[in-house]
Design an enzyme around this catalytic site. Structure first.
Site, PDB file in Angstrom:
ATOM      1  N   TYR A 241       0.831  -1.208   0.000  1.00  0.00           N
ATOM      2  CA  TYR A 241       0.000   0.000   0.000  1.00  0.00           C
ATOM      3  C   TYR A 241       0.867   1.260   0.000  1.00  0.00           C
ATOM      4  CZ  TYR A 241      -2.855   3.822   1.592  1.00  0.00           C
ATOM      5  OH  TYR A 241      -3.443   5.061   1.685  1.00  0.00           O
TER       6      TYR A 241
ATOM      7  N   HIS B 117       0.903  12.538  -7.115  1.00  0.00           N
ATOM      8  CA  HIS B 117       0.509  11.646  -6.028  1.00  0.00           C
ATOM      9  C   HIS B 117       1.532  10.505  -5.864  1.00  0.00           C
ATOM     10  CE1 HIS B 117      -3.241  11.673  -3.579  1.00  0.00           C
ATOM     11  NE2 HIS B 117      -2.822  10.478  -3.213  1.00  0.00           N
TER      12      HIS B 117
ATOM     13  N   SER C 157      -3.130  14.287   6.738  1.00  0.00           N
ATOM     14  CA  SER C 157      -4.146  13.831   5.774  1.00  0.00           C
ATOM     15  C   SER C 157      -5.524  13.731   6.429  1.00  0.00           C
ATOM     16  CB  SER C 157      -3.745  12.449   5.250  1.00  0.00           C
ATOM     17  OG  SER C 157      -4.828  11.835   4.599  1.00  0.00           O
TER      18      SER C 157
ATOM     19  N   TYR D 210      -9.769  15.909   1.856  1.00  0.00           N
ATOM     20  CA  TYR D 210     -10.525  15.199   0.822  1.00  0.00           C
ATOM     21  C   TYR D 210     -11.974  15.512   1.140  1.00  0.00           C
ATOM     22  CZ  TYR D 210      -6.691  12.045  -0.660  1.00  0.00           C
ATOM     23  OH  TYR D 210      -5.533  11.504  -1.169  1.00  0.00           O
TER      24      TYR D 210
ATOM     25  N   SER E 108       2.082  17.824  -8.162  1.00  0.00           N
ATOM     26  CA  SER E 108       2.165  16.457  -7.611  1.00  0.00           C
ATOM     27  C   SER E 108       1.485  15.496  -8.554  1.00  0.00           C
ATOM     28  CB  SER E 108       1.454  16.427  -6.246  1.00  0.00           C
ATOM     29  OG  SER E 108       1.301  15.094  -5.777  1.00  0.00           O
TER      30      SER E 108
ATOM     31  N   GLY F 100       7.322  12.190   0.643  1.00  0.00           N
ATOM     32  CA  GLY F 100       6.267  11.230   0.947  1.00  0.00           C
ATOM     33  C   GLY F 100       6.794   9.975   1.605  1.00  0.00           C
ATOM     34  N   ARG F 101       6.941   8.906   0.802  1.00  0.00           N
ATOM     35  CA  ARG F 101       7.235   7.578   1.353  1.00  0.00           C
ATOM     36  C   ARG F 101       8.429   7.516   2.314  1.00  0.00           C
ATOM     37  NH1 ARG F 101       5.608   7.131  -3.958  1.00  0.00           N
ATOM     38  NH2 ARG F 101       3.872   5.729  -4.410  1.00  0.00           N
TER      39      ARG F 101
ATOM     40  N   PRO G  38       1.064  15.053   2.767  1.00  0.00           N
ATOM     41  CA  PRO G  38      -0.025  14.356   3.467  1.00  0.00           C
ATOM     42  C   PRO G  38      -0.080  12.894   3.036  1.00  0.00           C
ATOM     43  CG  PRO G  38      -0.891  15.693   1.653  1.00  0.00           C
ATOM     44  CD  PRO G  38       0.571  16.007   1.752  1.00  0.00           C
TER      45      PRO G  38
ATOM     46  N   ARG H 289      14.161  12.153  -3.205  1.00  0.00           N
ATOM     47  CA  ARG H 289      14.873  11.223  -2.321  1.00  0.00           C
ATOM     48  C   ARG H 289      16.249  11.732  -1.885  1.00  0.00           C
ATOM     49  NH1 ARG H 289      10.480   9.941  -2.554  1.00  0.00           N
ATOM     50  NH2 ARG H 289       9.501   7.948  -3.027  1.00  0.00           N
TER      51      ARG H 289
ATOM     52  N   ARG I 237       0.759   7.299  -7.760  1.00  0.00           N
ATOM     53  CA  ARG I 237      -0.307   6.427  -7.254  1.00  0.00           C
ATOM     54  C   ARG I 237      -1.632   6.664  -7.954  1.00  0.00           C
ATOM     55  NH1 ARG I 237       1.264   4.665  -2.152  1.00  0.00           N
ATOM     56  NH2 ARG I 237      -0.806   4.630  -1.209  1.00  0.00           N
TER      57      ARG I 237
ATOM     58  N   LYS J  31      -3.435  20.883  -4.362  1.00  0.00           N
ATOM     59  CA  LYS J  31      -2.436  19.800  -4.525  1.00  0.00           C
ATOM     60  C   LYS J  31      -2.879  18.823  -5.612  1.00  0.00           C
ATOM     61  CE  LYS J  31      -0.085  16.027  -2.085  1.00  0.00           C
ATOM     62  NZ  LYS J  31      -0.708  14.796  -2.538  1.00  0.00           N
TER      63      LYS J  31
ATOM     64  N   GLN K 219      -4.700  18.577   5.161  1.00  0.00           N
ATOM     65  CA  GLN K 219      -5.105  18.229   3.790  1.00  0.00           C
ATOM     66  C   GLN K 219      -6.544  17.730   3.807  1.00  0.00           C
ATOM     67  OE1 GLN K 219      -5.298  14.591   2.882  1.00  0.00           O
ATOM     68  NE2 GLN K 219      -6.307  15.206   0.983  1.00  0.00           N
TER      69      GLN K 219
ATOM     70  N   THR L 292      -6.626  18.359  -2.045  1.00  0.00           N
ATOM     71  CA  THR L 292      -6.107  17.381  -3.003  1.00  0.00           C
ATOM     72  C   THR L 292      -7.165  17.074  -4.052  1.00  0.00           C
ATOM     73  OG1 THR L 292      -4.640  16.442  -1.343  1.00  0.00           O
ATOM     74  CG2 THR L 292      -5.155  15.034  -3.232  1.00  0.00           C
TER      75      THR L 292
HETATM   76  C1  FNR Z   1      -0.124   9.407  -0.208  1.00  0.00           C
HETATM   77  N1  FNR Z   1      -0.472  10.635  -0.758  1.00  0.00           N
HETATM   78  C2  FNR Z   1      -1.582  11.313  -0.289  1.00  0.00           C
HETATM   79  N2  FNR Z   1      -1.870  12.568  -0.713  1.00  0.00           N
HETATM   80  C3  FNR Z   1      -2.898  13.270  -0.203  1.00  0.00           C
HETATM   81  O1  FNR Z   1      -3.115  14.410  -0.615  1.00  0.00           O
HETATM   82  N3  FNR Z   1      -3.685  12.709   0.785  1.00  0.00           N
HETATM   83  C4  FNR Z   1      -3.471  11.451   1.259  1.00  0.00           C
HETATM   84  O2  FNR Z   1      -4.176  10.990   2.151  1.00  0.00           O
HETATM   85  C5  FNR Z   1      -2.411  10.710   0.693  1.00  0.00           C
HETATM   86  N4  FNR Z   1      -2.153   9.438   1.126  1.00  0.00           N
HETATM   87  C6  FNR Z   1      -0.990   8.805   0.742  1.00  0.00           C
HETATM   88  C7  FNR Z   1      -0.659   7.595   1.327  1.00  0.00           C
HETATM   89  C8  FNR Z   1       0.547   6.979   1.013  1.00  0.00           C
HETATM   90  C9  FNR Z   1       0.907   5.677   1.663  1.00  0.00           C
HETATM   91  C10 FNR Z   1       1.436   7.603   0.092  1.00  0.00           C
HETATM   92  C11 FNR Z   1       2.785   6.990  -0.231  1.00  0.00           C
HETATM   93  C12 FNR Z   1       1.100   8.788  -0.510  1.00  0.00           C
HETATM   94  C13 FNR Z   1       0.425  11.291  -1.762  1.00  0.00           C
HETATM   95  C14 FNR Z   1       1.506  12.140  -1.077  1.00  0.00           C
HETATM   96  O3  FNR Z   1       0.952  13.286  -0.486  1.00  0.00           O
HETATM   97  C15 FNR Z   1       2.578  12.615  -2.058  1.00  0.00           C
HETATM   98  O4  FNR Z   1       1.975  13.254  -3.145  1.00  0.00           O
HETATM   99  C16 FNR Z   1       3.488  11.487  -2.583  1.00  0.00           C
HETATM  100  O5  FNR Z   1       3.694  10.499  -1.617  1.00  0.00           O
HETATM  101  C17 FNR Z   1       4.830  12.069  -2.972  1.00  0.00           C
HETATM  102  O6  FNR Z   1       5.610  11.125  -3.609  1.00  0.00           O
HETATM  103  P1  FNR Z   1       6.797  10.302  -2.894  1.00  0.00           P
HETATM  104  O7  FNR Z   1       7.681  11.267  -2.143  1.00  0.00           O
HETATM  105  O8  FNR Z   1       6.141   9.293  -2.004  1.00  0.00           O
HETATM  106  O9  FNR Z   1       7.493   9.679  -4.075  1.00  0.00           O
END
Ligand code: FNR
Length: 405
Positions: free
Chosen positions: A91, A302, A173, A196, A300, A356-357, A144, A337, A305, A278, A194, A222
């Protein structure tokens, strides 16, 4: 029926992985490979697998609090894979579909070449900056991310605290496992909320009001996601949010599917806080957003994702920066990174980047101290890049340092 079984598989794997997470990493690693093979065999033969024991229905996240020795933020993904249950890891880590966008985010950052300036007699680099009035120790903030309880028992509290201890900004988030008020209390650092949107405006209005009352200083809206990020691996593993990790503020991981400028206006009307958009991936959208009074743009995809095939954000950034023309700050995320990635994004016009991650991996591996270690590492890298490139302040980083060939 198959859905129920696969959710059990995920939870069974969760319990095994969590047990492993209490152990030193070398031991946990051996257990994690057991976990993976168990999940694999069940997934391959779902109709004959026995139901998991009741105790496995409880997801137990890692609990360790420790400083991390980090060679590279990239190392953290492999380490986190060893201690997180396969479903939770998938996930967090995966991108959508063929993972084209998640790969391009990295490839396009790596493609950019830098050109330093030597013998310029600059003082030691100062990483501090200001973003929408918030003083930050570095131009790097936490993006977030939902359901942080998957990564660590402390969930959003640990991530917010670690980010605050690094002197920078935490974005909470809507899809959090801890309440708005708990997260606000966890950090004295700057924080944004953030949103939704729900289909019904009532719950959204309530979230906006609670965030403002709790001391969040901006709302990040977002616009590019409507449900939890789904990858091939999360489908294979039957991942769903564990029942004992409820999304306490939103109550649901599914959000309003039809969004328009009236939704932006609703948020602007409902809160006095600045609104950041965003998920901006085009100059046209950025221009319109600025015209409509948005306070900042977050470029972004995301983290790869969402819609697979969207270009890397570093590719999209210059056109959006040109459209915004300095009227509001531009933040970029997805694929950052390295300190040199931050330098490249700033050189191409971003005011700050979001991480993020790596924050979630730091949280999984070391709780709030792990998150702080992630920021310490990337700050040290940025500082080194600035020193060698010949810049002493964040404002001085510009396209003169990009090698055009
Ligand atoms: C996210 N992201 C995200 N964005 C947002 O606006 N609300 C959210 O709840 C989430 N949830 C979420 C969960 C997980 C597990 C990840 C990895 C990402 C997207 C996040 O804000 C961001 O755009 C990306 O994670 C940035 O990319 P990197 O740094 O993970 O490559």
């Amino acid at each position: 029926m198959s859905h129920v079984l696969s959710r059990r598989e995920f939870l069974a794997a969760a319990a095994t992985g969590a047990a492993a997470s209490a152990l030193p990493i070398s031991v946990a690693s051996a257990q994690a490979s057991n976990t993976e093979s168990t999940a694999g065999s069940i997934a391959g033969n779902a109709s004959t697998s026995a139901p998991a024991p009741a105790a496995a229905d409880i997801y137990v996240a890692p609990t360790g609090e420790r400083e991390l020795v980090i060679g590279s933020l990239d190392d953290l993904e492999a380490q986190a894979r060893k201690i997180l249950p396969p479903g939770a890891f998938a996930y967090i880590a995966s991108g959508a579909d063929n993972q084209v966008t998640i790969r391009s985010n990295r490839e396009e950052l790596d493609r950019i070449r830098l050109l330093p300036r030597y013998l310029v007699g600059k003082p030691a680099p100062d990483l501090s900056t200001t973003l929408l009035g918030e003083k930050l120790s570095m131009p790097i903030i936490t993006a977030p991310m939902g359901a942080q309880g998957l990564a660590h028992e402390s969930a959003e509290i640990g991530a917010a605290r670690g980010t605050g201890e690094a002197g920078t900004l935490y974005t909470m988030s809507t899809a959090a496992n801890r309440t708005i008020e708990e997260v606000a209390a966890a950090t004295r650092g700057p924080k944004w909320f953030q949103i939704y949107l729900h289909d019904d405006r009532g719950p959204s209005r309530e979230l906006l009001q609670r965030a403002e009352a709790a001391g969040f200083t901006a709302i990040v809206f977002t616009i590019d996601a409507f449900a939890p990020g789904a990858s091939d691996d999360t489908v294979r593993l039957g991942f769903s949010f564990p029942p004992n990790l409820p999304l306490v503020n939103s109550k649901t991981p599914f959000f309003k599917r039809s969004l328009g400028w009236d939704d932006v206006e609703f948020i602007q009307r409902t809160t006095r806080l600045p609104v950041i958009l965003k998920g901006v991936v085009s100059p046209e959208l950025a221009r319109e957003a600025v015209k409509r009074g948005v306070a900042a743009i977050q470029v972004s995809n995301h983290g790869g994702r969402g819609l697979d095939g969207i270009p890397a954000t570093i590719t999209l950034l210059p056109g959006i920066v040109e459209a915004v023309d300095g009227r509001v700050p531009v933040i970029m995320d997805s694929g950052i990174r390295r300190g040199t990635d931050v330098f490249k994004a700033l050189a191409l016009g971003a005011d700050a980047v979001a991480l993020g991650r790596p924050v979630l991996y730091g949280l999984a591996l070391g709780g709030s101290r792990g998150v702080k270690s992630v920021y310490d590492r990337i700050a040290a890298e940025l500082q080194r890049a600035m020193l060698i490139a010949g810049v002493s302040t964040i404002d001085e980083i510009n396209s003169d340092y990009i090698y055009e060939g």
